[in-house]
Enzyme design. Structure first.
Site, mmCIF file in Angstrom:
data_model
loop_
_atom_site.group_PDB
_atom_site.id
_atom_site.type_symbol
_atom_site.label_atom_id
_atom_site.label_comp_id
_atom_site.label_asym_id
_atom_site.label_seq_id
_atom_site.Cartn_x
_atom_site.Cartn_y
_atom_site.Cartn_z
ATOM 1 C CG ASN A 1 0.147 -27.689 -45.754
ATOM 2 O OD1 ASN A 1 0.730 -27.921 -46.817
ATOM 3 N ND2 ASN A 1 0.723 -27.048 -44.752
ATOM 4 C CD1 TRP A 2 -2.065 -33.029 -49.053
ATOM 5 C CD2 TRP A 2 -1.163 -33.851 -50.924
ATOM 6 N NE1 TRP A 2 -3.061 -33.685 -49.751
ATOM 7 C CE2 TRP A 2 -2.536 -34.194 -50.887
ATOM 8 C CE3 TRP A 2 -0.395 -34.261 -52.017
ATOM 9 C CZ2 TRP A 2 -3.135 -34.946 -51.906
ATOM 10 C CZ3 TRP A 2 -0.991 -35.001 -53.023
ATOM 11 C CH2 TRP A 2 -2.356 -35.339 -52.970
ATOM 12 C CE LYS A 3 2.595 -29.738 -42.369
ATOM 13 N NZ LYS A 3 3.058 -29.255 -41.100
ATOM 14 C CG HIS B 1 2.120 -23.276 -43.050
ATOM 15 N ND1 HIS B 1 3.164 -23.783 -42.301
ATOM 16 C CD2 HIS B 1 1.073 -24.118 -42.866
ATOM 17 C CE1 HIS B 1 2.749 -24.892 -41.696
ATOM 18 N NE2 HIS B 1 1.487 -25.108 -42.015
ATOM 19 C CD GLU C 1 5.495 -26.620 -41.662
ATOM 20 O OE1 GLU C 1 5.307 -26.853 -42.879
ATOM 21 O OE2 GLU C 1 4.979 -27.315 -40.758
ATOM 22 C CD GLU D 1 -2.072 -24.077 -39.727
ATOM 23 O OE1 GLU D 1 -2.532 -25.205 -39.915
ATOM 24 O OE2 GLU D 1 -1.066 -23.656 -40.296
ATOM 25 N N GLY E 1 2.184 -30.435 -36.249
ATOM 26 C CA GLY E 1 3.058 -31.587 -36.439
ATOM 27 C C GLY E 1 3.608 -32.169 -35.153
ATOM 28 C CB SER F 1 -1.946 -32.189 -33.785
ATOM 29 O OG SER F 1 -0.543 -32.007 -33.885
ATOM 30 N N GLY G 1 -2.450 -30.970 -41.669
ATOM 31 C CA GLY G 1 -1.173 -31.362 -42.265
ATOM 32 C C GLY G 1 -1.058 -32.878 -42.340
ATOM 33 N N GLY G 2 -0.366 -33.457 -41.359
ATOM 34 C CA GLY G 2 -0.069 -34.899 -41.371
ATOM 35 C C GLY G 2 -1.266 -35.786 -41.672
#
Ligand code: PEP
Length: 247
Positions: free
Chosen positions: A9-11, A93, A95, A165, A171, A210, A231-232
């Site tokens: 997930n590149w956000k 998600h 977010e 998640e 993150g 993470s 993600g990151g």
């Protein structure tokens, strides 16, 4: 037998240069034994389609509107994602739930819209730190997943991917321990089994929060963890490939 599935997930992170470099690296080196999916931001989906042509790496959208078209400025529909070559879409998600006030009812409506268009919805669920500290992890996860389990048929659910998640691990660099994650994954699979046992056996439940190349092997080695939503660490080809190929 559930194949390992790793999704990136590149956000809200991308540029044309980054997309070219990152997707070249991933497409050329993605391991055959892992299903790999990336979720770039919406303006880059057509470029992703171009770049991933002929590759086993799939791609999807990070969000969708449950309506198919109309006066919804700034929104993207499931049929548009399909038109751009997407095979999947993230739904619910944390977010989106937190920053954009998406409710369980929204998550169900979006999941239905995704399925109707032929997309694989990646339904995300997970508790906050306050909820975990208050021993509410199972109650929160149950309520979130029940919104889709109760609203969809077994046939529809068979086309979904689930992602656990824990919000406190997204993150933050704080990963759930493999045991903590496995405990919740087993609980989720048990909830799916109350709907249908075979569905539960075949469902992919990803862990997100993470995930890195250094912890992927232990996490993915757990009985009920079928891969990761990353993600990151999905923004660097080498790190992401290390997660896709954790052996
Ligand atoms: C995510 O955004 O779904 C996620 C798990 O992020 P990170 O890997 O950066 O914690």
């Amino acid at each position: 037998m559930r194949r390992l599935l790793v999704a990136g997930n590149w956000k809200m992170n991308a540029s044309k240069v980054m997309l070219n470099e990152l997707l070249s690296g991933i497409a050329e080196n993605a391991p055959q034994q892992t299903d790999v999916v990336v979720f770039p931001p919406a303006p880059y989906l057509l470029a992703a389609a171009d770049k991933l042509q002929g590759s086993s790496v799939k791609f999807g959208g990070q969000n969708l509107n449950a309506n198919d078209s109309g006066a919804y400025t700034g929104e993207v529909s499931a049929s548009m994602l399909v038109d751009c070559g997407c095979e999947a879409v993230l739904v619910g998600h944390s977010e989106r739930r937190t920053l954009f006030a998406e409710s369980d009812a929204d998550v169900l409506a979006k999941t239905e819209a995704a399925l109707a268009a032929g997309l694989v919805p990646y339904v995300c669920i997970g508790e906050t730190l306050a909820e975990r500290d208050a021993n509410k992890t199972e109650a929160v996860v149950e309520q979130q997943i029940n919104a889709v389990l109760n609203g969809l048929t077994v046939q529809q659910l068979a086309k979904c991917v689930f992602a656990y998640e824990p919000v406190w691990a997204i993150g933050t660099g704080k990963t759930a321990s493999p045991e903590q994650a496995q405990q919740v994954h087993a609980f989720i699979r048990g909830l799916i089994a109350t709907k249908d046992e075979e569905l539960a056996l075949n469902s992919h439940i990803l862990y997100g929060g993470s995930v890195k190349a250094s912890n992927a092997k232990e996490l993915f080695g757990q009985k009920d963890i079928d891969g990761g939503l990353v993600g990151g660490a999905s923004l660097k080809a080498e790190e992401f490939l290390g997660i896709c190929n954790p052996a």
